[in-house]
Design a protein around this motif. Structure first.
Motif, PDB file in Angstrom:
ATOM      1  N   ALA A  21       0.837  -1.209   0.000  1.00  0.00           N
ATOM      2  CA  ALA A  21       0.000   0.000   0.000  1.00  0.00           C
ATOM      3  C   ALA A  21       0.868   1.254   0.000  1.00  0.00           C
ATOM      4  O   ALA A  21       0.595   2.209  -0.737  1.00  0.00           O
ATOM      5  CB  ALA A  21      -0.946  -0.002   1.202  1.00  0.00           C
ATOM      6  N   ALA A  22       1.925   1.262   0.780  1.00  0.00           N
ATOM      7  CA  ALA A  22       2.825   2.420   0.820  1.00  0.00           C
ATOM      8  C   ALA A  22       3.483   2.634  -0.541  1.00  0.00           C
ATOM      9  O   ALA A  22       3.595   3.767  -1.012  1.00  0.00           O
ATOM     10  CB  ALA A  22       3.884   2.236   1.911  1.00  0.00           C
ATOM     11  N   ARG A  25       0.768   3.906  -3.073  1.00  0.00           N
ATOM     12  CA  ARG A  25       0.392   5.275  -2.720  1.00  0.00           C
ATOM     13  C   ARG A  25       1.486   6.233  -3.195  1.00  0.00           C
ATOM     14  O   ARG A  25       1.213   7.272  -3.801  1.00  0.00           O
ATOM     15  CB  ARG A  25       0.172   5.406  -1.216  1.00  0.00           C
ATOM     16  CG  ARG A  25      -0.347   6.767  -0.776  1.00  0.00           C
ATOM     17  CD  ARG A  25      -0.669   6.826   0.721  1.00  0.00           C
ATOM     18  NE  ARG A  25      -1.702   5.855   1.089  1.00  0.00           N
ATOM     19  CZ  ARG A  25      -1.470   4.724   1.769  1.00  0.00           C
ATOM     20  NH1 ARG A  25      -0.242   4.412   2.172  1.00  0.00           N
ATOM     21  NH2 ARG A  25      -2.448   3.894   2.064  1.00  0.00           N
ATOM     22  N   LEU A  28       1.396   6.899  -6.964  1.00  0.00           N
ATOM     23  CA  LEU A  28       0.380   7.866  -7.381  1.00  0.00           C
ATOM     24  C   LEU A  28       0.810   9.307  -7.110  1.00  0.00           C
ATOM     25  O   LEU A  28       0.342  10.228  -7.769  1.00  0.00           O
ATOM     26  CB  LEU A  28      -0.956   7.557  -6.705  1.00  0.00           C
ATOM     27  CG  LEU A  28      -1.600   6.239  -7.149  1.00  0.00           C
ATOM     28  CD1 LEU A  28      -2.815   5.937  -6.282  1.00  0.00           C
ATOM     29  CD2 LEU A  28      -1.962   6.277  -8.615  1.00  0.00           C
ATOM     30  N   VAL A  29       1.716   9.500  -6.184  1.00  0.00           N
ATOM     31  CA  VAL A  29       2.254  10.825  -5.907  1.00  0.00           C
ATOM     32  C   VAL A  29       3.116  11.296  -7.083  1.00  0.00           C
ATOM     33  O   VAL A  29       3.164  12.480  -7.394  1.00  0.00           O
ATOM     34  CB  VAL A  29       3.091  10.814  -4.602  1.00  0.00           C
ATOM     35  CG1 VAL A  29       3.897  12.092  -4.431  1.00  0.00           C
ATOM     36  CG2 VAL A  29       2.199  10.579  -3.398  1.00  0.00           C
TER      37      VAL A  29
END
Length: 157
Positions: A21-22, A25, A28-29
């Motif tokens: 997940a990290a 995420r 997407l940044v």
């Protein structure tokens, strides 16, 4: 199944869910999707970012995203300040997935203090998804490739 007999996909075990997940995420940044960029540009008002085409002049002339700023990767360091507002995020693109010019431009911009994302798929996927583009002769649009832009316009993403 042992590590030596595992198939190539599972030879290296998947990350733990929190670690995955990290990672996603964080991805997407740093990245934007062609369809998301197109939707933001098509919406009423200021999209909140500027699009930067980091390809050569010859490639720019073949076609580019309407409203994009043309700044070849090799010229970012010397020309970015004259063309870009440091307060406005930048979305870079180059030709397509096989080109790292947008990544190199994004790195150069980040090192100069700009907030930046890279548009995945580049100009190739912009055209393949059927979005309008500009050439020195005017605006064009090609039929969407059904493999990248389903007929109903919903990839399910």
């Amino acid at each position: 199944m042992t590590a030596t007999t595992a198939n190539p996909v599972l030879r290296v075990a998947p990350a733990a869910p929190a670690e995955a997940a990290a990672h996603f995420r964080a991805s997407l940044v740093f990245h934007a999707d062609v369809s998301d960029v197109a939707a933001a540009l098509a919406a009423d008002g200021d999209p909140g970012f500027v699009v930067l085409d980091s390809r050569s002049t010859e490639s720019w002339d073949q076609g580019h995203i309407p409203g994009a700023v043309h700044l070849p990767t090799a010229l970012v360091a010397e020309q970015a300040a004259a063309l870009l507002d440091r307060e406005v995020p930048v979305v870079t693109y180059c030709w397509g997935p096989g080109c790292n010019g947008a990544t190199r431009a994004a790195l150069a911009l980040a090192e100069l203090g700009y907030r930046v994302k890279e548009m995945l798929g580049g100009f190739e996927y912009w055209v393949r998804e059927g979005f309008e583009f500009e050439t020195w002769q005017g605006r064009e649009r090609r039929d969407p490739d059904p493999l990248t832009a389903p007929v109903d316009g919903d990839c399910g993403c």
